[in-house]
Design a protein around this motif. Sequence first.
Motif, PDB file in Angstrom:
ATOM      1  N   LYS A  29      28.977  19.478  48.427  1.00 13.32           N
ATOM      2  CA  LYS A  29      28.351  20.290  49.470  1.00 13.32           C
ATOM      3  C   LYS A  29      28.762  21.751  49.334  1.00 13.32           C
ATOM      4  O   LYS A  29      29.947  22.078  49.374  1.00 13.32           O
ATOM      5  N   ILE A  30      27.746  22.602  49.185  1.00 14.30           N
ATOM      6  CA  ILE A  30      27.970  24.042  49.039  1.00 14.30           C
ATOM      7  C   ILE A  30      27.552  24.731  50.327  1.00 14.30           C
ATOM      8  O   ILE A  30      26.394  24.638  50.732  1.00 14.30           O
ATOM      9  N   GLY A  31      28.475  25.409  50.976  1.00 16.09           N
ATOM     10  CA  GLY A  31      28.141  26.188  52.170  1.00 16.09           C
ATOM     11  C   GLY A  31      27.768  27.600  51.761  1.00 16.09           C
ATOM     12  O   GLY A  31      28.439  28.215  50.928  1.00 16.09           O
ATOM     13  N   LEU A  32      26.665  28.123  52.344  1.00 15.29           N
ATOM     14  CA  LEU A  32      26.225  29.475  51.988  1.00 15.29           C
ATOM     15  C   LEU A  32      25.947  30.277  53.260  1.00 15.29           C
ATOM     16  O   LEU A  32      25.099  29.897  54.070  1.00 15.29           O
ATOM     17  N   LEU A  33      26.675  31.374  53.430  1.00 18.27           N
ATOM     18  CA  LEU A  33      26.421  32.258  54.568  1.00 18.27           C
ATOM     19  C   LEU A  33      26.065  33.639  54.044  1.00 18.27           C
ATOM     20  O   LEU A  33      26.929  34.379  53.572  1.00 18.27           O
ATOM     21  N   GLU A  34      24.787  33.975  54.061  1.00 19.37           N
ATOM     22  CA  GLU A  34      24.363  35.326  53.685  1.00 19.37           C
ATOM     23  C   GLU A  34      23.343  35.784  54.710  1.00 19.37           C
ATOM     24  O   GLU A  34      22.541  34.987  55.197  1.00 19.37           O
ATOM     25  N   ASP A  35      23.357  37.087  55.017  1.00 18.89           N
ATOM     26  CA  ASP A  35      22.447  37.634  56.017  1.00 18.89           C
ATOM     27  C   ASP A  35      21.004  37.482  55.548  1.00 18.89           C
ATOM     28  O   ASP A  35      20.613  38.004  54.515  1.00 18.89           O
ATOM     29  N   GLN A  36      20.211  36.710  56.335  1.00 18.22           N
ATOM     30  CA  GLN A  36      18.794  36.574  56.009  1.00 18.22           C
ATOM     31  C   GLN A  36      17.949  37.410  56.952  1.00 18.22           C
ATOM     32  O   GLN A  36      16.728  37.465  56.828  1.00 18.22           O
ATOM     33  N   SER A  37      18.599  38.044  57.933  1.00 15.71           N
ATOM     34  CA  SER A  37      17.916  38.984  58.810  1.00 15.71           C
ATOM     35  C   SER A  37      18.943  40.031  59.216  1.00 15.71           C
ATOM     36  O   SER A  37      20.124  39.881  58.951  1.00 15.71           O
ATOM     37  N   GLY A  38      18.464  41.109  59.840  1.00 15.98           N
ATOM     38  CA  GLY A  38      19.377  42.151  60.272  1.00 15.98           C
ATOM     39  C   GLY A  38      19.416  43.334  59.333  1.00 15.98           C
ATOM     40  O   GLY A  38      18.662  43.406  58.362  1.00 15.98           O
ATOM     41  N   LEU A  99      32.737  27.279  49.646  1.00 19.14           N
ATOM     42  CA  LEU A  99      32.013  28.242  50.475  1.00 19.14           C
ATOM     43  C   LEU A  99      31.642  29.473  49.658  1.00 19.14           C
ATOM     44  O   LEU A  99      32.470  30.006  48.910  1.00 19.14           O
ATOM     45  N   PHE A 100      30.385  29.900  49.785  1.00 15.27           N
ATOM     46  CA  PHE A 100      29.924  31.185  49.255  1.00 15.27           C
ATOM     47  C   PHE A 100      29.494  31.992  50.473  1.00 15.27           C
ATOM     48  O   PHE A 100      28.588  31.572  51.190  1.00 15.27           O
ATOM     49  N   ALA A 101      30.128  33.165  50.720  1.00 12.91           N
ATOM     50  CA  ALA A 101      29.795  33.833  51.978  1.00 12.91           C
ATOM     51  C   ALA A 101      30.058  35.325  51.957  1.00 12.91           C
ATOM     52  O   ALA A 101      31.040  35.789  51.389  1.00 12.91           O
ATOM     53  N   GLY A 102      29.158  36.045  52.606  1.00 15.36           N
ATOM     54  CA  GLY A 102      29.417  37.419  52.999  1.00 15.36           C
ATOM     55  C   GLY A 102      28.991  38.474  52.009  1.00 15.36           C
ATOM     56  O   GLY A 102      29.231  38.361  50.814  1.00 15.36           O
ATOM     57  N   ALA A 103      28.340  39.505  52.514  1.00 15.86           N
ATOM     58  CA  ALA A 103      28.039  40.677  51.704  1.00 15.86           C
ATOM     59  C   ALA A 103      28.965  41.816  52.104  1.00 15.86           C
ATOM     60  O   ALA A 103      29.681  42.358  51.267  1.00 15.86           O
TER      61      ALA A 103
END
Lengths: 410, 287
Positions: A29-38, A99-103
């Motif tokens: 399971k790969i968690g991905l948090l990247e801004d898709q709006s804003g 986890l892959f996350a954040g710009a």
Amino acid sequence: MRPSVRMLLATAAMFTALPAAADDSDPIKIGLLEDQSGEIAITTLPKVRGTQLAVEEINAAGGIAGRQLELIAYDPQFDNAKFQEFTRRLIDSDEIDVLFAGATSASREAVRPIIDRTDIPYFYTNQYEGGVCDGNMIGTGGLPEQQFSTLIPWMMEKYGKRVYTIAADYNFGQISAEWTRKLVEDNGGEIVGEEMIPLGVSQFGQTIQNIQQAKPDWLMTLVVGNSQASFYEQAPAAGLKIPMGSSITIGLGFEHKRFKPPAMENMHVAMNWFEEVSSPEADAFKERWRAKFPEETYINDMGQNAYAAVYLYKKLVEMADGSTELADLREQIATGQACIDAPEGQICIDPKSQHVSHRMWQVSVDAEHNVTVERSWDKVEPYWLGEVGCDLTQYDPKDQYTPSYLPEPQ
Amino acid sequence: MLQTISYLYQVADVFAFLVLAAAGLAIIFGMMGIINMAHGEFIAVGAYVTTYSYQAGAPLIVGMLLGAVVAGLFGVVIERTIVRRFYHRPIDSLVATWGISLMMTQGALLLFGSGAPGVGTPFGSVAFAGGSFSVYRLVLVVVAVLMLAGLYLVFMKTRFGVHARATMQNAAMARSLGVPVDRIYAATFGLGAALAGLAGGLYAPTMTLSPMIGSSFVIEAFVTVVAGGADVLVGTPPAAIALAVIKATATAFWGQVYGVMGLLVAVCLVVRILPEGFTGWMTRRRA
């Protein structure tokens, strides 16, 4: 109705089956948090697509060590509180393996304290101001020693020693401005002005006047987000035409595709990926990307990094004989052999800092917004953290260092 | 010499931004009492219509007027369907318009994507006394002043203006005197939305188009309206001048961070000292 023994047994079996989920045939399971709006979605959406492309390719080719990948992605909407909320959800309910996350650096610093309390590896795939020495984190984007140490001395030689910096007013901008100051002064130059811009500011009249009055030889622009990008429209409109350097424009923000020429004329950037770069691997990658996402305006550095990071993770798990445990992966990182062929070229994880070496290009933009490669380097190591004393093979401080805040000698 | 000219130019530039950003909100929030959280999205409607009609080949000025018209019509629809249920319920109006705002931002993101190619600022720059200035931004200052003059004429010299002021002051009395109150509400709200759309169109060439474009106007707009008070004619111009001087001065000396802080500190002080904003102060002086 009284429950039959059979039903009770079945229920019991169901509950006992749940905790034993980490079967070899279950997906990773790969968690991905990247801004898709804003505010910054225009530049971060390619990260989501790069990850999707890599996951799809890897699954089609049989997964990682025989296990398929399952991508679980949420949209934190450029909100650091949501980054934390979703990180907790990914850990607690989704039970992710990685986890892959954040710009933005702000979102990374929001995520890090939470992920650091777990044994989950965390890939931060963005270029940034550098300095994070954290055993959970693997940094796969460009760093100051790769982007600033290459670009700034060249700019000073070509355009002059008087430099003005405008930067977004949060940790990325503040620390990047500090790097600029250090490198300019180390090379015998002078910072004639430095202005921090709050996120969301879109009107630059006074800033443009301040720059004109300080008369710098060139300008370092480290502005972030859609609102602040308005600077590139307003500066030439007010007659401010000056050479510019940056670590985040063109390859990351593709302003040369978004603004009407010649807004980005005389912009210079050093980065590990530009869509304009051509090589057999890069061209094949661009073709696969455009086959899946034909609408893409520009395959940016963030997209390439996000794509490569999934393959880097695959490499580590395979080196660790299929284990997804952080300790096993770090053992493999410590060998110094964790290298892959990314679209940009070969990249390797440095054992001391857990950051990545890069193929680097320095480009300039002309009045028609054509991008020309000025110089390139086959491999620039992420050497700074190791030099100042971060050694994750020995000690894990989970801290972030800057030129004015160095690790204590161990 | 350059210092003085450049300073006056900056004050005028900030003044224009505050007036144009705030005028629509001053009518909808100041006059009508609707806390319009969708103000930024009305601005975005103007910016999108302007940009896309320019890309389709229309002259820029036509695009801007079209932006104002579309935003105004959109405002009328929103007023008739949703906002009219919330007069005299200001807190509920806040929640309702915030919902509209969220839906519009996400809708624009889904429909138009996260950005669009820029229009480019017209007119170029003029070099003067050792500095150089954008001509277009001087045009914006003129437009801001003309807009205030136009609003004065509309509200003081036309039948609609008298009806609108009567309706906002005492709707029941106005209705009993034969004023078509419902239509006045819709038209006034539409006017406010159209002015917001015009602001979006006017600034679209100087900014990056995105579904969030309105958000960079909203803080300045609310600050100006709160400092100005209920009356767009009496309150907004002095508030915009005072805030422009404070913001331009702080930014010139200490940079953008202090410009933003100065604006917020100033509005806190105004609210503390003049609870009804400049409107209250001006009307008390007149009385």
